[in-house]
Design an enzyme around this catalytic site. Structure first.
Site, PDB file in Angstrom:
ATOM      1  N   GLU A  40     -41.731  10.386  25.127  1.00  0.00           N
ATOM      2  CA  GLU A  40     -41.492   9.543  23.951  1.00  0.00           C
ATOM      3  C   GLU A  40     -42.238   8.242  24.208  1.00  0.00           C
ATOM      4  O   GLU A  40     -41.786   7.394  24.979  1.00  0.00           O
ATOM      5  CB  GLU A  40     -39.991   9.251  23.787  1.00  0.00           C
ATOM      6  CG  GLU A  40     -39.132  10.473  23.524  1.00  0.00           C
ATOM      7  CD  GLU A  40     -39.366  11.090  22.163  1.00  0.00           C
ATOM      8  OE1 GLU A  40     -40.021  10.456  21.314  1.00  0.00           O
ATOM      9  OE2 GLU A  40     -38.904  12.216  21.954  1.00  0.00           O
TER      10      GLU A  40
ATOM     11  N   CYS B 253     -40.219   0.924  19.527  1.00  0.00           N
ATOM     12  CA  CYS B 253     -41.336   1.864  19.420  1.00  0.00           C
ATOM     13  C   CYS B 253     -41.577   2.242  17.974  1.00  0.00           C
ATOM     14  O   CYS B 253     -42.675   2.631  17.608  1.00  0.00           O
ATOM     15  CB  CYS B 253     -41.075   3.090  20.272  1.00  0.00           C
ATOM     16  SG  CYS B 253     -39.507   3.868  19.895  1.00  0.00           S
TER      17      CYS B 253
HETATM   18  P1  NDP Z   1     -43.444   1.444  30.769  1.00  0.00           P
HETATM   19  O1  NDP Z   1     -44.315   2.600  30.501  1.00  0.00           O
HETATM   20  O2  NDP Z   1     -44.003   0.283  31.441  1.00  0.00           O
HETATM   21  O3  NDP Z   1     -42.172   1.875  31.636  1.00  0.00           O
HETATM   22  C1  NDP Z   1     -41.286   2.883  31.221  1.00  0.00           C
HETATM   23  C2  NDP Z   1     -40.485   3.345  32.413  1.00  0.00           C
HETATM   24  O4  NDP Z   1     -41.341   3.992  33.339  1.00  0.00           O
HETATM   25  C3  NDP Z   1     -39.810   2.215  33.182  1.00  0.00           C
HETATM   26  O5  NDP Z   1     -38.556   2.658  33.657  1.00  0.00           O
HETATM   27  C4  NDP Z   1     -40.766   2.007  34.323  1.00  0.00           C
HETATM   28  O6  NDP Z   1     -40.171   1.425  35.440  1.00  0.00           O
HETATM   29  C5  NDP Z   1     -41.152   3.420  34.638  1.00  0.00           C
HETATM   30  N1  NDP Z   1     -42.394   3.555  35.409  1.00  0.00           N
HETATM   31  C6  NDP Z   1     -43.362   2.655  35.647  1.00  0.00           C
HETATM   32  N2  NDP Z   1     -44.345   3.197  36.393  1.00  0.00           N
HETATM   33  C7  NDP Z   1     -43.991   4.477  36.629  1.00  0.00           C
HETATM   34  C8  NDP Z   1     -44.598   5.584  37.303  1.00  0.00           C
HETATM   35  N3  NDP Z   1     -45.776   5.479  37.895  1.00  0.00           N
HETATM   36  N4  NDP Z   1     -43.950   6.760  37.315  1.00  0.00           N
HETATM   37  C9  NDP Z   1     -42.750   6.907  36.687  1.00  0.00           C
HETATM   38  N5  NDP Z   1     -42.123   5.912  36.036  1.00  0.00           N
HETATM   39  C10 NDP Z   1     -42.740   4.712  35.995  1.00  0.00           C
HETATM   40  O7  NDP Z   1     -42.831   1.106  29.357  1.00  0.00           O
HETATM   41  P2  NDP Z   1     -41.917  -0.114  28.994  1.00  0.00           P
HETATM   42  O8  NDP Z   1     -40.675  -0.125  29.801  1.00  0.00           O
HETATM   43  O9  NDP Z   1     -42.815  -1.293  29.003  1.00  0.00           O
HETATM   44  O10 NDP Z   1     -41.453   0.245  27.507  1.00  0.00           O
HETATM   45  C11 NDP Z   1     -42.200  -0.089  26.413  1.00  0.00           C
HETATM   46  C12 NDP Z   1     -42.931   1.112  25.883  1.00  0.00           C
HETATM   47  O11 NDP Z   1     -42.009   2.158  25.605  1.00  0.00           O
HETATM   48  C13 NDP Z   1     -43.611   0.846  24.576  1.00  0.00           C
HETATM   49  O12 NDP Z   1     -44.910   1.374  24.564  1.00  0.00           O
HETATM   50  C14 NDP Z   1     -42.740   1.549  23.550  1.00  0.00           C
HETATM   51  O13 NDP Z   1     -43.380   1.889  22.387  1.00  0.00           O
HETATM   52  C15 NDP Z   1     -42.259   2.707  24.329  1.00  0.00           C
HETATM   53  N6  NDP Z   1     -41.024   3.217  23.763  1.00  0.00           N
HETATM   54  C16 NDP Z   1     -41.049   4.431  23.147  1.00  0.00           C
HETATM   55  C17 NDP Z   1     -39.916   4.933  22.537  1.00  0.00           C
HETATM   56  C18 NDP Z   1     -39.918   6.280  21.914  1.00  0.00           C
HETATM   57  O14 NDP Z   1     -38.853   6.829  21.732  1.00  0.00           O
HETATM   58  N7  NDP Z   1     -41.050   6.850  21.571  1.00  0.00           N
HETATM   59  C19 NDP Z   1     -38.655   4.181  22.540  1.00  0.00           C
HETATM   60  C20 NDP Z   1     -38.730   2.922  23.233  1.00  0.00           C
HETATM   61  C21 NDP Z   1     -39.905   2.482  23.826  1.00  0.00           C
HETATM   62  P3  NDP Z   1     -40.297  -0.155  35.713  1.00  0.00           P
HETATM   63  O15 NDP Z   1     -39.887  -0.841  34.452  1.00  0.00           O
HETATM   64  O16 NDP Z   1     -39.340  -0.323  36.790  1.00  0.00           O
HETATM   65  O17 NDP Z   1     -41.736  -0.405  36.049  1.00  0.00           O
END
Ligand code: NDP
Length: 509
Positions: A241, A275
């Site tokens: 997502e 999102c």
């Molecule tokens: P990120 O992609 O930065 O992070 C998402 C999650 O992945 C966090 O828990 C992060 O941890 C973790 N993460 C980071 N690096 C890795 C890795 N290499 N392997 C596995 N997990 C990892 O997204 P954001 O948190 O910045 O969220 C914003 C984004 O999410 C936006 O693009 C938004 O559109 C999308 N989004 C989509 C939704 C949907 O349903 N389609 C709903 C809500 C948001 P950490 O934060 O600890 O780095």
């Protein structure tokens, strides 16, 4: 604060700050890959018991979980408010929507997973059944923008389908997850059914590589790709997502006042960090100026910051920098600023900004902004609006405000979800599957599809009687080739049976 899945060898800790004040709220451990693996092993033991319970028994426990979360609604909302920066009211809405999914998933699981009889086709002596079974352990990786509602859209459905869950929250918002895991531990008979592993990206990467049976990831497209690559090592299936660049179309015969009010909410709720935020608006020439006027009027009534503010602090300075970059880029390329603007950014607070005279050469019209910006573009026709709306690598949500043509426009939008004469309506209806296409990801949470997403499909072909002509045997009569040629002609060529089948199909259509 709180216990998380095993902490014995952890040395480092992660700090969670309030983005509105900079205050340190609490620290949590950064779990190592070995600790993540150990959590998955414990989850597998829990999953073995949970998956053998009846639907009724699982539903009972999920209802107790929902009630326990509801009893802590204020506390959870306060944590969301402090960690994420959103106003308390929005945090409470988030808790309520998350609870709606726990309720819906529990209520629907048995029906969604009910075995189905399907036609056995020419093997008429068979009973053909499709059945759905729990996967085992589901790894859930969540974002910071809706730190409870978004992951719960996977967690509740995975649990209801009979799986155990290991949840990695964003490093920006770990505390609400830790609290939910504590409540789960106190509520479920199996204490390891829902565990939280805190940490930064490395912890998430460890979960993606671990022995889970599926990864449900919500976050950016860039990280989603990294998760998919990591999961590929074990061929672990993924549900992604990801982000969006949701368009809104306002037709000439739309109710302009209602469209403007909805647009302002859809673009600015959670300070635009959703999102499915309205990220760009295409308005028919005839109503463009009136629409802009209404939007600006609505935006001027909003307050940013403070206890009674409509918009809270942005969750991270990194996101503020992206929004500033998009605004600078748009203005440099000729956009007109009606409210807010880059000069009105102060710390983690961004004043809602309305832009016109925008085009697709600007970042604000093609990259995800994820901030409180409303870029409005005038269009000469609905065809142009649809073409521009579809001119994106994303395909998550979308909205259409129109009279008679609304449904036709909606059907032409290349997106996973569309709201007609509302914004974000699809996200508030738990029975509608949620997800996108293109760079917005694949797979679905919510709805019956969201339950089956966390199951494995099993096809069973049961021979219920023997027939003289058994095709699954080497013992065949000598004239079998001749019989087969006859059957091919009869069933699929110009034979009587094929003709009757085609006629029947025509009569039904
Ligand atoms: P990120 O992609 O930065 O992070 C998402 C999650 O992945 C966090 O828990 C992060 O941890 C973790 N993460 C980071 N690096 C890795 C890795 N290499 N392997 C596995 N997990 C990892 O997204 P954001 O948190 O910045 O969220 C914003 C984004 O999410 C936006 O693009 C938004 O559109 C999308 N989004 C989509 C939704 C949907 O349903 N389609 C709903 C809500 C948001 P950490 O934060 O600890 O780095």
């Amino acid at each position: 604060m709180a216990t998380v899945a095993s902490t014995t060898t952890t040395t480092d800790r992660l700090s969670s700050f309030n983005p509105a004040t900079g205050e340190l709220i609490a620290t949590v451990p950064i779990l190592t890959p070995a600790e993540v693996d150990a959590a998955v092993v414990r989850a597998r033991t829990a999953a073995a018991s949970w998956s053998h319970l009846s639907f009724e028994a699982r539903t009972e426990e999920l209802i107790s979980f929902r009630k326990a979360l509801a009893a802590h609604a204020d506390e959870l909302a306060d944590l969301i408010h402090r960690e994420n920066g959103k106003p308390e009211l929005e945090a409470l809405v988030e808790v309520m929507m998350a609870l709606g999914h726990v309720q819906h998933a529990a209520a629907r699981a048995e029906t969604a997973m009910e075995p189905r009889r399907v036609s056995a086709g020419m093997l008429a002596n068979f009973r053909a059944t499709i059945s759905y079974h729990p996967l085992g352990v589901v790894g859930v990786i969540g974002p910071w923008n809706y730190p409870l509602y978004t992951p719960m859209g996977s967690i509740a459905y995975a649990l209801a389908a009979g799986n155990a869950v290991v949840w990695k929250p964003s490093e920006l918002t770990p505390l609400v997850a830790v609290r939910v895991a504590e409540i789960a531990r106190e509520t479920f008979a199996l204490p390891d059914l829902l565990q939280v592993v805190t940490g930064a990206g490395t912890t998430g990467a460890a979960l993606a590589k671990s022995a889970v049976d599926k990864i449900a990831f919500t976050g950016s497209a860039g990280t989603g790709k990294r998760v998919m690559i990591a999961a590929a090592e074990r061929l672990t299936p993924v549900l992604l997502e990801l982000g969006g660049k949701d368009p809104m179309i306002v037709a000439e015969d739309a109710d302009v006042e209602k469209a403007a009010e909805a647009c302002v909410y859809g673009a600015l709720t959670n300070a635009g960090q959703a999102c499915i935020s309205v990220e760009r608006v295409y308005v028919a020439e005839a109503v463009h100026d009136r629409f802009v006027e209404e939007v600006v009027k609505n935006v001027r009534q909003l307050k940013t910051g403070g206890d009674d503010g409509h918009l809270g602090a942005m969750t991270s300075p990194a996101q503020v920098a992206i929004v500033r970059d998009h605004l600078d880029d748009a203005v440099a390329k000729g956009a007109v600023v009606h409210t807010g603007g880059a000069a009105a950014i102060s710390g983690n607070y961004i004043q809602p900004t309305v832009l016109t005279n925008v085009d697709h050469h600007m970042k604000v019209m093609h990259d995800e902004t994820f901030g409180p910006i409303i870029p409005i573009k005038r269009v000469g026709s609905l065809d142009e609006a649809v073409r521009l709306a579809n001119d994106t690598i994303y395909g998550l949500g979308s909205s259409v405000f129109a009279g008679k043509a609304a449904r036709t426009i909606a059907d032409k939008l290349r997106a996973g979800m569309t709201s007609i004469n509302s914004v974000m309506g699809f996200a508030g209806i738990p029975s509608l599957p949620f997800g996108g296409i293109g760079d917005s990801g694949f797979g679905r949470i919510h709805g019956d599809e969201g339950i089956r997403e966390f199951t494995r499909i099993k096809s069973t072909a049961e021979q219920v009687m023997s027939i003289p002509l058994n095709m699954m045997s080497f013992r065949q009569p000598k004239d079998m080739p001749k019989r087969l040629r006859g059957m091919i002609k009869q069933l699929y060529g110009q034979g009587v049976v094929a003709k009757a089948t085609d006629l029947f199909r025509k009569l039904r259509s």
